[in-house]
Design a protein around this motif. Structure first.
Motif, PDB file in Angstrom:
ATOM      1  N   SER A  95     -10.913 -10.892 -17.201  1.00  0.00           N
ATOM      2  CA  SER A  95      -9.501 -10.872 -17.579  1.00  0.00           C
ATOM      3  C   SER A  95      -8.927  -9.458 -17.616  1.00  0.00           C
ATOM      4  CB  SER A  95      -9.314 -11.570 -18.930  1.00  0.00           C
ATOM      5  OG  SER A  95     -10.106 -10.947 -19.929  1.00  0.00           O
ATOM      6  N   LYS A  96      -9.769  -8.454 -17.884  1.00  0.00           N
ATOM      7  CA  LYS A  96      -9.253  -7.086 -17.960  1.00  0.00           C
ATOM      8  C   LYS A  96      -8.830  -6.545 -16.599  1.00  0.00           C
ATOM      9  CE  LYS A  96     -13.870  -4.953 -17.768  1.00  0.00           C
ATOM     10  NZ  LYS A  96     -14.797  -4.039 -18.482  1.00  0.00           N
ATOM     11  N   TYR A  97      -9.255  -7.203 -15.509  1.00  0.00           N
ATOM     12  CA  TYR A  97      -8.883  -6.753 -14.177  1.00  0.00           C
ATOM     13  C   TYR A  97      -7.754  -7.582 -13.558  1.00  0.00           C
ATOM     14  CZ  TYR A  97     -13.378  -4.295 -14.342  1.00  0.00           C
ATOM     15  OH  TYR A  97     -14.432  -3.488 -14.705  1.00  0.00           O
ATOM     16  N   VAL A  98      -7.265  -8.600 -14.260  1.00  0.00           N
ATOM     17  CA  VAL A  98      -6.391  -9.577 -13.628  1.00  0.00           C
ATOM     18  C   VAL A  98      -5.080  -8.960 -13.169  1.00  0.00           C
ATOM     19  CG1 VAL A  98      -5.399 -10.359 -15.827  1.00  0.00           C
ATOM     20  CG2 VAL A  98      -5.402 -11.887 -13.854  1.00  0.00           C
ATOM     21  N   ASN A  99      -4.496  -8.032 -13.942  1.00  0.00           N
ATOM     22  CA  ASN A  99      -3.236  -7.429 -13.501  1.00  0.00           C
ATOM     23  C   ASN A  99      -3.447  -6.538 -12.292  1.00  0.00           C
ATOM     24  OD1 ASN A  99      -1.093  -4.892 -14.006  1.00  0.00           O
ATOM     25  ND2 ASN A  99      -0.232  -6.953 -14.134  1.00  0.00           N
ATOM     26  N   CYS A 100      -4.598  -5.906 -12.221  1.00  0.00           N
ATOM     27  CA  CYS A 100      -4.912  -5.081 -11.055  1.00  0.00           C
ATOM     28  C   CYS A 100      -4.969  -5.947  -9.795  1.00  0.00           C
ATOM     29  CB  CYS A 100      -6.238  -4.368 -11.275  1.00  0.00           C
ATOM     30  SG  CYS A 100      -6.560  -3.006 -10.133  1.00  0.00           S
ATOM     31  N   VAL A 101      -5.520  -7.152  -9.917  1.00  0.00           N
ATOM     32  CA  VAL A 101      -5.540  -8.095  -8.794  1.00  0.00           C
ATOM     33  C   VAL A 101      -4.121  -8.502  -8.419  1.00  0.00           C
ATOM     34  CG1 VAL A 101      -6.343 -10.345  -7.996  1.00  0.00           C
ATOM     35  CG2 VAL A 101      -7.832  -8.941  -9.423  1.00  0.00           C
ATOM     36  N   ALA A 102      -3.271  -8.743  -9.414  1.00  0.00           N
ATOM     37  CA  ALA A 102      -1.885  -9.126  -9.152  1.00  0.00           C
ATOM     38  C   ALA A 102      -1.136  -8.020  -8.412  1.00  0.00           C
ATOM     39  CB  ALA A 102      -1.173  -9.464 -10.464  1.00  0.00           C
ATOM     40  N   ASP A 146       5.170   4.803   0.112  1.00  0.00           N
ATOM     41  CA  ASP A 146       3.883   5.323  -0.313  1.00  0.00           C
ATOM     42  C   ASP A 146       3.418   4.614  -1.576  1.00  0.00           C
ATOM     43  OD1 ASP A 146       3.881   7.062   1.806  1.00  0.00           O
ATOM     44  OD2 ASP A 146       4.794   8.697   0.652  1.00  0.00           O
ATOM     45  N   ALA A 147       2.104   4.534  -1.729  1.00  0.00           N
ATOM     46  CA  ALA A 147       1.532   3.850  -2.894  1.00  0.00           C
ATOM     47  C   ALA A 147       2.020   4.431  -4.219  1.00  0.00           C
ATOM     48  CB  ALA A 147       0.005   3.891  -2.811  1.00  0.00           C
ATOM     49  N   PRO A 148       2.100   5.757  -4.391  1.00  0.00           N
ATOM     50  CA  PRO A 148       2.583   6.288  -5.673  1.00  0.00           C
ATOM     51  C   PRO A 148       4.005   5.832  -6.000  1.00  0.00           C
ATOM     52  CG  PRO A 148       1.475   8.002  -4.419  1.00  0.00           C
ATOM     53  CD  PRO A 148       1.634   6.837  -3.500  1.00  0.00           C
ATOM     54  N   VAL A 149       4.867   5.753  -4.979  1.00  0.00           N
ATOM     55  CA  VAL A 149       6.241   5.298  -5.203  1.00  0.00           C
ATOM     56  C   VAL A 149       6.238   3.831  -5.607  1.00  0.00           C
ATOM     57  CG1 VAL A 149       8.506   4.962  -4.138  1.00  0.00           C
ATOM     58  CG2 VAL A 149       7.129   6.984  -3.558  1.00  0.00           C
ATOM     59  N   PHE A 150       5.464   3.021  -4.900  1.00  0.00           N
ATOM     60  CA  PHE A 150       5.341   1.589  -5.205  1.00  0.00           C
ATOM     61  C   PHE A 150       4.857   1.374  -6.634  1.00  0.00           C
ATOM     62  CE2 PHE A 150       2.297  -2.025  -5.262  1.00  0.00           C
ATOM     63  CZ  PHE A 150       3.191  -3.066  -5.076  1.00  0.00           C
ATOM     64  N   LEU A 151       3.834   2.085  -7.034  1.00  0.00           N
ATOM     65  CA  LEU A 151       3.281   1.925  -8.383  1.00  0.00           C
ATOM     66  C   LEU A 151       4.247   2.421  -9.449  1.00  0.00           C
ATOM     67  CD1 LEU A 151      -0.362   3.062  -7.574  1.00  0.00           C
ATOM     68  CD2 LEU A 151       0.362   0.743  -8.147  1.00  0.00           C
ATOM     69  N   SER A 158      -3.294   5.544  -6.902  1.00  0.00           N
ATOM     70  CA  SER A 158      -3.291   5.093  -5.508  1.00  0.00           C
ATOM     71  C   SER A 158      -4.681   4.690  -5.055  1.00  0.00           C
ATOM     72  CB  SER A 158      -2.745   6.197  -4.605  1.00  0.00           C
ATOM     73  OG  SER A 158      -1.425   6.554  -4.962  1.00  0.00           O
ATOM     74  N   GLN A 159      -5.693   5.417  -5.533  1.00  0.00           N
ATOM     75  CA  GLN A 159      -7.064   5.103  -5.155  1.00  0.00           C
ATOM     76  C   GLN A 159      -7.496   3.746  -5.719  1.00  0.00           C
ATOM     77  OE1 GLN A 159      -6.047   8.016  -6.454  1.00  0.00           O
ATOM     78  NE2 GLN A 159      -6.163   9.243  -4.566  1.00  0.00           N
ATOM     79  N   GLU A 160      -7.091   3.460  -6.948  1.00  0.00           N
ATOM     80  CA  GLU A 160      -7.418   2.163  -7.546  1.00  0.00           C
ATOM     81  C   GLU A 160      -6.737   1.031  -6.783  1.00  0.00           C
ATOM     82  OE1 GLU A 160      -8.151   3.045 -12.268  1.00  0.00           O
ATOM     83  OE2 GLU A 160      -6.095   3.108 -11.508  1.00  0.00           O
ATOM     84  N   LEU A 161      -5.484   1.236  -6.408  1.00  0.00           N
ATOM     85  CA  LEU A 161      -4.771   0.214  -5.638  1.00  0.00           C
ATOM     86  C   LEU A 161      -5.440  -0.019  -4.292  1.00  0.00           C
ATOM     87  CD1 LEU A 161      -2.385  -1.688  -5.163  1.00  0.00           C
ATOM     88  CD2 LEU A 161      -1.066   0.287  -4.360  1.00  0.00           C
ATOM     89  N   LYS A 162      -5.824   1.040  -3.628  1.00  0.00           N
ATOM     90  CA  LYS A 162      -6.470   0.900  -2.323  1.00  0.00           C
ATOM     91  C   LYS A 162      -7.790   0.158  -2.448  1.00  0.00           C
ATOM     92  CE  LYS A 162      -8.084   3.559   1.672  1.00  0.00           C
ATOM     93  NZ  LYS A 162      -8.221   4.925   2.275  1.00  0.00           N
ATOM     94  N   ARG A 163      -8.576   0.487  -3.466  1.00  0.00           N
ATOM     95  CA  ARG A 163      -9.859  -0.206  -3.652  1.00  0.00           C
ATOM     96  C   ARG A 163      -9.638  -1.693  -3.917  1.00  0.00           C
ATOM     97  NH1 ARG A 163     -11.368   4.443  -6.699  1.00  0.00           N
ATOM     98  NH2 ARG A 163     -11.016   3.314  -8.653  1.00  0.00           N
ATOM     99  N   MET A 164      -8.621  -2.011  -4.728  1.00  0.00           N
ATOM    100  CA  MET A 164      -8.360  -3.410  -5.029  1.00  0.00           C
ATOM    101  C   MET A 164      -7.869  -4.159  -3.791  1.00  0.00           C
ATOM    102  SD  MET A 164      -8.456  -6.007  -6.892  1.00  0.00           S
ATOM    103  CE  MET A 164      -8.966  -5.298  -8.469  1.00  0.00           C
ATOM    104  N   GLU A 165      -7.030  -3.525  -2.988  1.00  0.00           N
ATOM    105  CA  GLU A 165      -6.566  -4.163  -1.752  1.00  0.00           C
ATOM    106  C   GLU A 165      -7.748  -4.495  -0.840  1.00  0.00           C
ATOM    107  OE1 GLU A 165      -2.095  -2.324  -1.056  1.00  0.00           O
ATOM    108  OE2 GLU A 165      -3.833  -1.297  -0.194  1.00  0.00           O
ATOM    109  N   ILE A 166      -8.678  -3.579  -0.740  1.00  0.00           N
ATOM    110  CA  ILE A 166      -9.849  -3.812   0.114  1.00  0.00           C
ATOM    111  C   ILE A 166     -10.689  -4.963  -0.428  1.00  0.00           C
ATOM    112  CG2 ILE A 166     -12.024  -2.815   0.903  1.00  0.00           C
ATOM    113  CD1 ILE A 166     -10.597  -0.126   1.093  1.00  0.00           C
ATOM    114  N   LYS A 167     -10.880  -5.003  -1.736  1.00  0.00           N
ATOM    115  CA  LYS A 167     -11.660  -6.099  -2.332  1.00  0.00           C
ATOM    116  C   LYS A 167     -10.975  -7.444  -2.096  1.00  0.00           C
ATOM    117  CE  LYS A 167     -13.923  -3.397  -5.992  1.00  0.00           C
ATOM    118  NZ  LYS A 167     -15.299  -3.694  -5.541  1.00  0.00           N
TER     119      LYS A 167
END
Length: 309
Positions: free
Chosen positions: A99-106, A123-128, A137-146
């Protein structure tokens, strides 16, 4: 394998609901969506992995409501919301998600949907920053790949908005799409419905209720659509009851004959003003009813602490 990117328009009265594929009719696209849905969604009802600290249906509903508010904050089309929810649901029902990762998945699901369906990129920083989250940005990229690994690198999934748009196009009623955006958002945020019925069933139920509200001879065209989609009327009727109950509980108005004749721009403003007592601009869902365990108040996009993705 080359993946095709299908783009459906939404919004203006002149363009809403028109298919923008090169040489692909609404009938052909609908059949392609149904075939993919049959291939991808074979086991219903859907279930989540059980266990301490794992995501539950309440978490799922909350994040889908967050996705709805987030896409409105970003000014994205409703099809981006619908695809993001479809991606999110596919992931959370395929693998174990703490559950602690669910928003990151969203957030990752929304980012992928935006890249697939929206014409502009940022760019990812603007989006976030626009989402008011504190992920890097690195966390978002890792989650997108997963997420893409779970989806086997094919994120262009069938989803509710696109199927509804195809069905209305088949009936020559694509101009009705703007009048039911909030109705679709309520469906997307209700796990009781989304876990028990495929997107195509929910779509044809939505269209059937819309047609019924504007035409007393609704059964014949809906039966024809059901045969084309190879969906039994018994399943549609079972779903219709639940969908109608959901909309009634939240006092969502169905378009009348007047709405069919009115200019869509005026119609949107009329619906907003008539429903001001129901809709909170910063949330999708109103305050929970007596059955608070089933329906979650939508949180506004908020500044979340980043979690490892």
């Amino acid at each position: 394998m080359r993946r095709l990117k299908f783009r459906l328009t939404s919004g203006s009265s002149a363009a809403a609901g028109k298919l923008m594929q090169d040489g692909i009719s609404s009938t052909q696209l609908l059949q392609m969506l149904l075939q993919r849905e049959k291939l991808l969604y074979q086991n219903y009802p859907l279930s989540l992995a059980q266990g301490e600290g794992m995501i539950g249906w309440k978490d799922r509903n909350r994040e889908c409501a967050w996705l709805c508010t987030a896409t409105r904050r970003l000014g994205l089309d409703s099809d981006s919301t619908s695809l993001a929810v479809s991606i999110f649901d596919r992931v959370v029902t395929s693998v174990r998600i703490p559950s602690k990762y669910v928003n990151c998945v969203a957030v990752g699901s929304l980012s992928i949907a935006k890249k697939l369906l929206e014409d502009h990129e940022e760019d990812a920083p603007v989006f976030l920053n626009r989402l008011r989250t504190e992920y890097s940005s690195q966390e978002l990229k890792r989650m997108e790949i997963k997420i893409l690994e779970v989806l086997q690198w094919d994120a262009n999934l069938p989803h509710l908005y696109r199927i509804v748009e195809c069905l209305l196009s088949e009936l020559g009623a694509s101009f009705l799409m703007p009048s039911i955006k909030k109705h679709l958002e309520f469906l997307l945020c209700d796990s009781v419905l989304t876990s028990n019925f495929r997107w195509s069933v929910l779509a044809i139920c939505t269209v059937s209720l819309l047609v019924e509200a504007t035409n007393k001879h609704w059964q014949h065209p809906i039966s024809a659509l059901a045969r084309a989609c190879k969906i039994s009327m018994s399943e549609i009727n079972r779903c219709r009851t639940k969908v109608s109950s959901l909309w009634s509980r939240h006092m969502l108005p169905m378009p009348s004959t007047f709405h069919l004749l009115a200019d869509l721009d005026d119609q949107d403003s009329d619906l907003d003003s008539d429903s001001m007592h129901t809709y909170n601009r910063s949330s999708i869902l109103p305050a929970p009813s007596s059955d608070a365990s089933e329906y979650i108040t939508s949180p506004a996009p908020r500044a979340l602490q980043p979690t490892p993705c």
